[in-house]
Design a protein around this motif. Structure first.
Motif, short mmCIF file in Angstrom:
data_model
loop_
_atom_site.label_atom_id
_atom_site.label_comp_id
_atom_site.label_asym_id
_atom_site.label_seq_id
_atom_site.Cartn_x
_atom_site.Cartn_y
_atom_site.Cartn_z
N VAL A 43 2.92 14.15 1.15
CA VAL A 43 2.00 13.29 0.41
C VAL A 43 0.89 14.16 -0.14
O VAL A 43 0.18 14.83 0.61
CB VAL A 43 1.43 12.17 1.31
CG1 VAL A 43 0.48 11.28 0.51
CG2 VAL A 43 2.56 11.34 1.91
N LEU A 61 6.39 15.71 -8.39
CA LEU A 61 7.31 14.57 -8.31
C LEU A 61 8.77 15.06 -8.30
O LEU A 61 9.58 14.56 -7.53
CB LEU A 61 7.05 13.60 -9.45
CG LEU A 61 5.71 12.87 -9.37
CD1 LEU A 61 5.36 12.22 -10.70
CD2 LEU A 61 5.70 11.85 -8.24
N ILE A 66 5.38 12.71 -2.68
CA ILE A 66 4.78 11.41 -3.00
C ILE A 66 3.37 11.74 -3.44
O ILE A 66 2.63 12.42 -2.73
CB ILE A 66 4.79 10.49 -1.77
CG1 ILE A 66 6.23 10.19 -1.37
CG2 ILE A 66 4.01 9.20 -2.05
CD1 ILE A 66 6.38 9.61 0.01
N TYR A 87 8.65 6.91 -11.67
CA TYR A 87 8.14 7.35 -10.37
C TYR A 87 7.23 6.29 -9.76
O TYR A 87 7.20 6.13 -8.54
CB TYR A 87 7.40 8.68 -10.50
CG TYR A 87 8.30 9.85 -10.75
CD1 TYR A 87 9.09 10.37 -9.74
CD2 TYR A 87 8.35 10.45 -12.00
CE1 TYR A 87 9.92 11.46 -9.96
CE2 TYR A 87 9.16 11.55 -12.24
CZ TYR A 87 9.95 12.05 -11.22
OH TYR A 87 10.77 13.12 -11.44
N LYS A 91 7.95 4.05 -6.22
CA LYS A 91 6.89 4.28 -5.21
C LYS A 91 6.79 5.75 -4.80
O LYS A 91 6.59 6.07 -3.63
CB LYS A 91 7.08 3.37 -4.01
CG LYS A 91 6.95 1.90 -4.38
CD LYS A 91 6.84 1.03 -3.16
CE LYS A 91 6.75 -0.41 -3.57
NZ LYS A 91 5.43 -0.89 -3.71
N LYS A 92 6.90 6.61 -5.79
CA LYS A 92 6.69 8.04 -5.57
C LYS A 92 5.36 8.49 -6.17
O LYS A 92 4.88 9.58 -5.88
CB LYS A 92 7.82 8.88 -6.20
CG LYS A 92 9.16 8.65 -5.54
CD LYS A 92 9.17 9.23 -4.16
CE LYS A 92 10.55 9.12 -3.55
NZ LYS A 92 10.58 9.60 -2.17
N LEU A 121 1.16 1.79 1.17
CA LEU A 121 1.53 3.02 1.86
C LEU A 121 1.94 2.75 3.30
O LEU A 121 2.91 3.32 3.80
CB LEU A 121 0.37 4.02 1.81
CG LEU A 121 0.03 4.56 0.41
CD1 LEU A 121 -1.26 5.35 0.45
CD2 LEU A 121 1.16 5.40 -0.14
N MET A 124 5.35 1.66 3.62
CA MET A 124 6.29 2.77 3.41
C MET A 124 6.27 3.75 4.58
O MET A 124 6.97 4.74 4.58
CB MET A 124 5.94 3.52 2.13
CG MET A 124 6.12 2.71 0.87
SD MET A 124 5.44 3.57 -0.58
CE MET A 124 6.31 5.12 -0.55
N ILE A 126 3.58 5.52 5.44
CA ILE A 126 2.69 6.63 5.12
C ILE A 126 1.29 6.31 5.64
O ILE A 126 0.70 5.30 5.27
CB ILE A 126 2.64 6.88 3.60
CG1 ILE A 126 4.03 7.28 3.11
CG2 ILE A 126 1.60 7.95 3.25
CD1 ILE A 126 4.17 7.31 1.61
#
Length: 185
Positions: A43, A61, A66, A87, A91-92, A121, A124, A126
């Motif tokens: 990230v 990317l 991310i 992207y 969700k990148k 996030l 996901m 993160i």
């Protein structure tokens, strides 16, 4: 020295732009290949996507990172949204606009990108940022923001912002104590 034609439009024109673009294009492929294993799944938070910050988007990317990116210029955010829509949908890439101070000056604070997208996030999985890339106006690293960066899980600060630290000696010592690697511009 990462470069891509797609993110090139986000750059601020500089003297010798064509020569720089040609040299960076020669370097792009080996650098992107060499670091994609490391960057995959990491990230990265970029503060400022004009100038050099905009050059980071596509290579990061493409390497599987991310990316959470911010800028004070709404036009740069809109352009990045148009160019990197796929992207964003996958969700990148997460983009948000930072605010300027009432006087129009840039803020010297770091907007915590984890907080800006906390629900998405978290869904996901993160909960941290691996790399913070300050590419806007400095200084942005000071005792307060070092604590925020440590809290966000940042392990590396590496960006093109001039004068990243508010007080070089003090802040370098604090970064060392926080376990954050700082790579000066």
């Amino acid at each position: 020295f990462l470069f891509s034609n797609t993110s090139y439009a986000l750059r601020v024109p500089l003297a010798g732009d064509r020569d720089m673009r040609e040299e960076l294009e020669k370097l792009r492929k080996p650098i992107s290949i060499g670091y994609s294993e490391y960057l995959n799944g990491k990230v990265v938070a970029i503060q400022g996507i004009g100038g050099t910050g905009g050059l980071l988007l596509q290579p990061l990317l493409e390497a599987g990172a991310i990316v959470i990116a911010s800028d004070v210029d709404a036009a740069k955010i809109v352009l990045a949204m148009e160019r990197f829509n796929g992207y964003i949908n996958s969700k990148k890439l997460f983009l948000f606009q930072e605010n300027r101070l009432p006087t129009g000056a840039y803020t010297s604070k770091i907007m915590n990108p984890i907080k800006a997208f906390s629900a998405e996030l978290r869904d996901m999985g993160i909960d941290h940022i691996d790399i913070f890339s300050p590419c806007a106006v400095g200084p942005v690293v000071n005792p307060e923001t070092i604590n925020e960066l440590k809290e966000a899980g940042v392990k590396v600060i590496c960006g093109s912002c001039n004068n990243v630290t508010e007080d070089k000696e003090r802040d370098n010592e604090l970064l060392k104590k926080a376990g954050i690697i700082y790579v000066p511009d």
